[in-house]
Design a protein around this motif. Sequence first.
Motif, PDB file in Angstrom:
ATOM      1  N   ALA A   5       0.821  -1.211   0.000  1.00 54.15           N
ATOM      2  CA  ALA A   5       0.000   0.000   0.000  1.00 54.15           C
ATOM      3  C   ALA A   5       0.855   1.262   0.000  1.00 54.15           C
ATOM      4  O   ALA A   5       0.600   2.202  -0.752  1.00 54.15           O
ATOM      5  CB  ALA A   5      -0.921  -0.007   1.219  1.00 54.15           C
ATOM      6  N   HIS A   6       1.859   1.294   0.871  1.00 50.34           N
ATOM      7  CA  HIS A   6       2.613   2.526   1.094  1.00 50.34           C
ATOM      8  C   HIS A   6       4.103   2.314   0.872  1.00 50.34           C
ATOM      9  O   HIS A   6       4.621   1.228   1.129  1.00 50.34           O
ATOM     10  CB  HIS A   6       2.413   3.015   2.534  1.00 50.34           C
ATOM     11  N   ARG A   7       4.769   3.384   0.439  1.00 50.33           N
ATOM     12  CA  ARG A   7       6.221   3.366   0.431  1.00 50.33           C
ATOM     13  C   ARG A   7       6.676   3.063   1.861  1.00 50.33           C
ATOM     14  O   ARG A   7       6.131   3.611   2.808  1.00 50.33           O
ATOM     15  CB  ARG A   7       6.754   4.737   0.012  1.00 50.33           C
ATOM     16  N   ASP A   8       7.640   2.261   1.997  1.00 48.61           N
ATOM     17  CA  ASP A   8       8.289   1.765   3.219  1.00 48.61           C
ATOM     18  C   ASP A   8       7.652   0.471   3.749  1.00 48.61           C
ATOM     19  O   ASP A   8       8.275  -0.246   4.518  1.00 48.61           O
ATOM     20  CB  ASP A   8       8.447   2.811   4.339  1.00 48.61           C
ATOM     21  N   ASP A   9       6.427   0.150   3.326  1.00 45.54           N
ATOM     22  CA  ASP A   9       5.802  -1.107   3.800  1.00 45.54           C
ATOM     23  C   ASP A   9       6.660  -2.310   3.422  1.00 45.54           C
ATOM     24  O   ASP A   9       6.963  -3.171   4.257  1.00 45.54           O
ATOM     25  CB  ASP A   9       4.417  -1.305   3.161  1.00 45.54           C
ATOM     26  N   THR A  10       7.015  -2.391   2.137  1.00 52.15           N
ATOM     27  CA  THR A  10       7.765  -3.553   1.663  1.00 52.15           C
ATOM     28  C   THR A  10       9.132  -3.636   2.328  1.00 52.15           C
ATOM     29  O   THR A  10       9.567  -4.719   2.741  1.00 52.15           O
ATOM     30  CB  THR A  10       7.926  -3.494   0.133  1.00 52.15           C
TER      31      THR A  10
ATOM     32  N   ASP B 150      -5.614  -0.166   4.540  1.00 52.22           N
ATOM     33  CA  ASP B 150      -4.920  -0.105   3.245  1.00 52.22           C
ATOM     34  C   ASP B 150      -4.050  -1.336   3.016  1.00 52.22           C
ATOM     35  O   ASP B 150      -3.900  -1.810   1.885  1.00 52.22           O
ATOM     36  CB  ASP B 150      -4.017   1.140   3.159  1.00 52.22           C
ATOM     37  N   HIS B 151      -3.428  -1.838   4.080  1.00 56.85           N
ATOM     38  CA  HIS B 151      -2.547  -3.009   3.938  1.00 56.85           C
ATOM     39  C   HIS B 151      -3.360  -4.242   3.564  1.00 56.85           C
ATOM     40  O   HIS B 151      -2.944  -5.044   2.720  1.00 56.85           O
ATOM     41  CB  HIS B 151      -1.784  -3.284   5.243  1.00 56.85           C
ATOM     42  N   ALA B 152      -4.525  -4.391   4.212  1.00 57.87           N
ATOM     43  CA  ALA B 152      -5.401  -5.524   3.886  1.00 57.87           C
ATOM     44  C   ALA B 152      -5.912  -5.396   2.456  1.00 57.87           C
ATOM     45  O   ALA B 152      -5.946  -6.376   1.694  1.00 57.87           O
ATOM     46  CB  ALA B 152      -6.567  -5.565   4.870  1.00 57.87           C
TER      47      ALA B 152
HETATM   48 ZN    ZN Z   1       1.726   1.145   5.372  1.00 61.98          ZN
END
Ligand code: ZN
Length: 253
Positions: A27-32, A128-130
């Motif tokens: 979903a977001h930059r930095d999640d991965t 958002d992650h789900a």
């Molecule tokens: Zn995130």
Amino acid sequence: MSNNIISSTRRCSLPEEIKLDALAIAAHRDDTEIVSGGTLIKLVDLGYSVGILDLTAGESGTRGDATTRAEEARCAAGAMGLKYRHNLELPDAGLYDTQENALKVAEIIRLTRPELVILPYWIQRHPDHAAASLIGYRGCFLSGLIKMPLIGNAHRPRKIIYSTSFQDVEHSFAIDITKQFERKKQAVACYKTQFEEKQGVREVYPPARDIFDYMEIRARQYGYMISATYAECFFQREKFSFDDPLKIPGISI
Ligand SMILES: [Zn+2]
């Protein structure tokens, strides 16, 4: 870093076509970087062509703005040795598993043709992650349907695995990231607006937890499970199959 790292400011241009071995979607930059950055670096170390698809630009985040976070994402991509990074600029804090969003992901799947896709696990605190997990799966599936209204040739990744580091769920396997852990921390450190060393800024959920401490503790915990120093965990829906039961990988009893 390759020129294939695409700026989120080039929103209207057609995403670049590049053959990848592995693509992580989040979903977001930095999640991965936080949940599976070590594994992506390991894939790069093994000689594979690796990329990240960020679904949102982080415009609704408490800290930083979309422009600053784009620069930070480029920094992290360089630290990890990625060949490709693209941002779909879907609504941050408003991500839903819709056909429209899945088709946008499917288009990227067709343009990058990965064999392996890494998704977030589908049960998450952040909606958002789900949603990213569901959109990613639907996108991979739709990309393989010939009659979908999409550019390019049909392509379905051979394997999808789900990041389960930081999730208290059953893990299917763990990847030893001992040699990659320092570079993973460097990649996460690129997100200065999110995690630079100011009081309160390095904290993540759960409250008052320093992100680097949290990554260290969890990676050590997962490493312990496989007799490594550091590891990341994953889940796969399908069962493993082996031709020779005497050569099943993993630590001994
Ligand atoms: Zn995130």
